[in-house]
Design a protein around this motif. Sequence first.
Motif, PDB file in Angstrom:
ATOM      1  N   MET A   1       0.839  -1.208   0.000  1.00 20.72           N
ATOM      2  CA  MET A   1       0.000   0.000   0.000  1.00 20.72           C
ATOM      3  C   MET A   1       0.878   1.264   0.000  1.00 20.72           C
ATOM      4  O   MET A   1       1.811   1.380   0.786  1.00 20.72           O
ATOM      5  N   ASN A   2       0.606   2.195  -0.933  1.00 20.68           N
ATOM      6  CA  ASN A   2       1.406   3.422  -1.007  1.00 20.68           C
ATOM      7  C   ASN A   2       0.933   4.443   0.021  1.00 20.68           C
ATOM      8  O   ASN A   2      -0.169   4.344   0.547  1.00 20.68           O
ATOM      9  N   GLU A   3       1.808   5.446   0.227  1.00 20.24           N
ATOM     10  CA  GLU A   3       1.441   6.473   1.204  1.00 20.24           C
ATOM     11  C   GLU A   3       0.835   7.687   0.514  1.00 20.24           C
ATOM     12  O   GLU A   3       1.445   8.269  -0.378  1.00 20.24           O
ATOM     13  N   ALA A   4      -0.354   8.039   0.938  1.00 18.33           N
ATOM     14  CA  ALA A   4      -1.014   9.219   0.366  1.00 18.33           C
ATOM     15  C   ALA A   4      -0.425  10.483   0.970  1.00 18.33           C
ATOM     16  O   ALA A   4      -0.302  11.512   0.296  1.00 18.33           O
ATOM     17  N   LEU A   5      -0.077  10.411   2.242  1.00 16.89           N
ATOM     18  CA  LEU A   5       0.441  11.600   2.947  1.00 16.89           C
ATOM     19  C   LEU A   5       1.533  11.187   3.929  1.00 16.89           C
ATOM     20  O   LEU A   5       1.361  10.237   4.693  1.00 16.89           O
ATOM     21  N   THR A   6       2.642  11.921   3.884  1.00 15.22           N
ATOM     22  CA  THR A   6       3.705  11.703   4.868  1.00 15.22           C
ATOM     23  C   THR A   6       4.121  13.057   5.439  1.00 15.22           C
ATOM     24  O   THR A   6       4.518  13.956   4.691  1.00 15.22           O
ATOM     25  N   ILE A   7       4.009  13.188   6.745  1.00 15.40           N
ATOM     26  CA  ILE A   7       4.411  14.442   7.407  1.00 15.40           C
ATOM     27  C   ILE A   7       5.489  14.098   8.427  1.00 15.40           C
ATOM     28  O   ILE A   7       5.324  13.165   9.223  1.00 15.40           O
ATOM     29  N   GLN A   8       6.589  14.863   8.370  1.00 11.12           N
ATOM     30  CA  GLN A   8       7.677  14.594   9.322  1.00 11.12           C
ATOM     31  C   GLN A   8       8.119  15.885  10.008  1.00 11.12           C
ATOM     32  O   GLN A   8       8.438  16.871   9.331  1.00 11.12           O
ATOM     33  N   GLY A   9       8.123  15.849  11.332  1.00 10.40           N
ATOM     34  CA  GLY A   9       8.647  16.970  12.128  1.00 10.40           C
ATOM     35  C   GLY A   9       8.018  18.311  11.810  1.00 10.40           C
ATOM     36  O   GLY A   9       8.707  19.336  11.796  1.00 10.40           O
ATOM     37  N   LEU A  10       6.717  18.327  11.579  1.00 12.64           N
ATOM     38  CA  LEU A  10       6.045  19.571  11.174  1.00 12.64           C
ATOM     39  C   LEU A  10       5.760  20.469  12.378  1.00 12.64           C
ATOM     40  O   LEU A  10       5.091  20.054  13.329  1.00 12.64           O
ATOM     41  N   SER A  11       6.272  21.694  12.327  1.00 10.72           N
ATOM     42  CA  SER A  11       5.986  22.694  13.355  1.00 10.72           C
ATOM     43  C   SER A  11       5.549  23.983  12.678  1.00 10.72           C
ATOM     44  O   SER A  11       6.044  24.320  11.599  1.00 10.72           O
ATOM     45  N   TYR A  12       4.614  24.688  13.322  1.00  7.82           N
ATOM     46  CA  TYR A  12       4.069  25.909  12.719  1.00  7.82           C
ATOM     47  C   TYR A  12       3.734  26.914  13.809  1.00  7.82           C
ATOM     48  O   TYR A  12       3.049  26.594  14.781  1.00  7.82           O
ATOM     49  N   ARG A  13       4.240  28.124  13.637  1.00 11.26           N
ATOM     50  CA  ARG A  13       3.978  29.222  14.574  1.00 11.26           C
ATOM     51  C   ARG A  13       3.331  30.374  13.826  1.00 11.26           C
ATOM     52  O   ARG A  13       3.646  30.628  12.683  1.00 11.26           O
TER      53      ARG A  13
END
Lengths: 265, 235
Positions: free
Chosen positions: B1-13
């Motif tokens: 199964m493939n990955e639709a979404l990959t998020i790594q170390g996401l930070s937002y200010r």
Amino acid sequence: MTNMGKVTWQLVKERGHKLLQLLGLYLLVMMILVVVSLLGRLGASELFGIGVSFGMLTAIAGFLSLAVSQERVWVSNRWRLVPIANWKLYAASTLANVVATVLLWLLLGLIILALAMVKPVQIDWPIEAVPFALSFGCLFLVMLLLLGCLISLAHMLSLMITDFLPGMKEKWLKGLLTFGVVLVALKLVAWFFDGISWLFRVMGFSATAVDYSTGTALTAQISQVIIVDMWLAIAIFLVGSVCLSLVNCYLLRYWVETKQAQQTA
Amino acid sequence: MNEALTIQGLSYRRNQKQILKDVNLTLPDGQIVGLLGANAAGKTTLMRLIAGSAIHFRGTIAVAGETEVALRKSRVSFSTQLDGFDANWRVGQVADVMAMLFADFRSEDYIQLVSLLGLSQKQRIKRLSKGNQRKLGLAVTLARRAQLYLLDEPFDGIDVMTRKAMLNSILQWKPETATMVISDHHVEDIERLLDQVVVIKDQTVVAQEDADNIRAQGQSIETYFESFYGGETHD
């Protein structure tokens, strides 16, 4: 990925539609004035004068309308979610404004020409004035382009800076900051014009073009000098617009986000 | 199964406030995922970041393996795409514009969806009620053939009958291989749709669980979600 040409065409269509509404209003007023004129209550020169003045007002309103539309593009999900590079979106929007402005001017020109034909008016324009008028039109267009870039710069800078401010103080600080940014932008414009005048003097060109707004009659010899000056000014304004656009594209790519809570409008 | 979404170390200010911190998340293809969290937990912000309408973040976001923002946008259909449309336009006009700007937009699907949701092509956007505007937003979102769909609180302020019609449309129109993320804080609305549940709390993803595992433990999704908040999730 979406083609830049398609984005530009869509923007031209939408902005053109707004300008057509303005043009419709202008046409309506002019038709009423023509009827009044045909009834003998308005002279030919008066009709022509009102037509030109009201045409200029329409052009100014058109510029404001385009500037508002342009600034909405940077903060609306509708445009920012289109799969296209930010610089292409910026270029498409700017190009759409230029095209829409030229179309508006052409249509206004045609209406004024028609007005002069309905009630013939004596205009003392030598044939040499044609290239001069063309150069003046280009110069004015590039000046508006530069002004548009400055408006975008002020808008994007204010958006970028307010993102750093604490939420509680944001509202009143945002107003203050926008005011400050606009003042700085105006100062930059003043410096820019000072720079152009200085460049004219250093390069030995006549600065008559700047004084033309007094409406003095021109001889062929003078107009030739003025035209050269004008094209130099056009080149300088273009360089200025490109420089500001580069800054704007950087801000758009890295700092300017869409508004979070929007209504369809 | 493939990955639709990959998020790594996401930070937002933003505005001197940490909104998301060190978010890590991987979603496979073909799933319907519930993005759950209390008000102001960061659900909308996370969607905006994935879609590319919020940009100033740290970390990486990949949609179907693509991190470049313009390419990412071409693979994501976000329910706020309608924001910024001229309110004087008619429902039918939206299709022409969307087809011009999005290569994966299917006008024929849009027309069917609009009809299915009980909207008229001739109605002006400004004349639509809040519920009908939500329906229109859903039709615009689902009419694209994207790899990742983001629906941000699609049932907010919507009556029961409309909700049912919208839920049916979601099930019927989602491409099989595409992944759909639905954010909501009223979990019961979307409970039956979900394959996976992702919970956001304290500016980060605190849980990701298969919906079937939760159900197998005899828990409802709502109870599972509320266990993270001690029953204090509502407005």
